[in-house]
Design an enzyme around this catalytic site. Structure first.
Site, PDB file in Angstrom:
ATOM      1  CG  ASP A  10      -7.553  -0.050   3.883  1.00 15.01           C
ATOM      2  OD1 ASP A  10      -8.186  -0.868   3.210  1.00 15.01           O
ATOM      3  OD2 ASP A  10      -6.330  -0.159   4.136  1.00 15.01           O
ATOM      4  CE  LYS A  47      -3.594  -2.298   2.653  1.00  8.01           C
ATOM      5  NZ  LYS A  47      -4.599  -2.178   3.706  1.00  8.01           N
TER       6      LYS A  47
END
Ligand code: ATR
Length: 269
Positions: free
Chosen positions: A112, A75
């Site tokens: 997220d 990420k």
């Protein structure tokens, strides 16, 4: 769609991870494609961090490729490998979903935190004006902190073992949301004053982990939300249930996020 339904018109999507064997997203995303009658398939892609630049170059050329989900450990690296980012990705410092535009440009998003907040909202848990205790100051906590601030939290307290990380995250959130009271703490003895308690540490993943925060003052007026997806019931959630709190486990939030990811990648309208 089943594997025998794949044709030359089927769009490809991926999930990128290292290791890859544990990912469950292909099943969940392919089921979503099927429910929406989308002619697409998402496959696991096992690539090590040093292979990411070459992978991106290849995917830019691959015209039937629609995008991918990035997970551990990719990420943070994906941020600089995208041509453009949207939303809070740059502020959070990570990308977990990438859309490939028809000209090959890669557009990253960090979903997220938004998935977490949407999961709360879809269960009727309001955020606006609430005093929220966020345990953790790592990657997951950063994404959730920005999403909570963006969703109208009234007050945010970030509590983390390494208080410097909580302070740094508080500063970053404050810079973006100057009117939101944000404070950092190393530990808390009484959590009675908060409306919502969120665990975004990794405490609770392993058997025998201590609680992420002390629970003095915990009562039925609290909402307790967990970012951990496995196990489904962490010690924090078990305690919250015992105290009559409203609880929000981590796993249902994944489903909301999968839909947001499908939309970002252009697989769903
Ligand atoms: P993720 O991307 O899943 O958020 P991370 O960035 O490594 O993972 O963050 C892990 C979080 O859990 C951090 O807030 C970490 O606290 P530190 O910043 O002090 O390391 C927290 N954490 C992990 N193990 C912990 C432990 N044993 N006690 C307290 N906090 C812990």
């Amino acid at each position: 769609m089943t594997i025998t339904d794949i044709t030359g018109k089927t769009r490809l999507f991926g999930i990128l991870a290292d290791p890859i064997h544990q990912v469950k997203t292909p099943q969940v995303m392919n089921a979503l494609f099927r429910r929406h009658a989308v002619d697409a398939v998402l496959v696991p892609m096992h690539v090590a961090p040093d292979g990411l630049p070459a992978l991106m170059a290849g995917l830019r050329e691959m015209r039937n490729f629609g995008g991918f989900i990035a997970t551990v450990p990719h990420k943070p690296d994906m941020l600089s490998l995208c041509d453009e980012t949207v939303g809070d990705a740059a502020r959070i410092g990570a990308v977990n979903c990438v859309r490939r535009e028809s000209d090959g440009r890669m557009v990253g998003a960090m979903l997220d935190g938004i998935g977490f907040v949407e999961g709360l909202r879809s269960n009727g848990i309001g955020i606006v004006g609430c005093s929220i205790l966020l345990a953790g100051a790592g990657g997951a906590a950063s994404a959730i902190a920005f999403a909570l601030a963006g969703a109208g939290a009234g007050r945010l307290t970030i509590c983390n073992r390494t208080v410097e990380k909580a302070e740094a995250l508080s500063d970053r959130v404050r810079r973006d949301h100057p009117y939101l009271p944000v404070q950092a703490k190393a530990a808390l003895s009484d959590i009675g004053e908060f409306d919502i308690i969120v665990n975004a540490t990794s405490l609770g993943m392993r058997a025998g982990d201590p609680l992420p925060v002390g629970l003095k003052g915990l009562g039925p007026h609290h909402v307790v939300a967990e970012a951990i997806m496995e196990p489904a019931e962490t010690p924090l959630l078990a305690e919250a249930v015992r105290h009559g709190c409203r609880v929000q486990p981590g796993l249902p939030m994944l489903e909301r996020q999968i839909e947001l990811m499908a939309r970002h990648m252009g697989a769903l309208a």
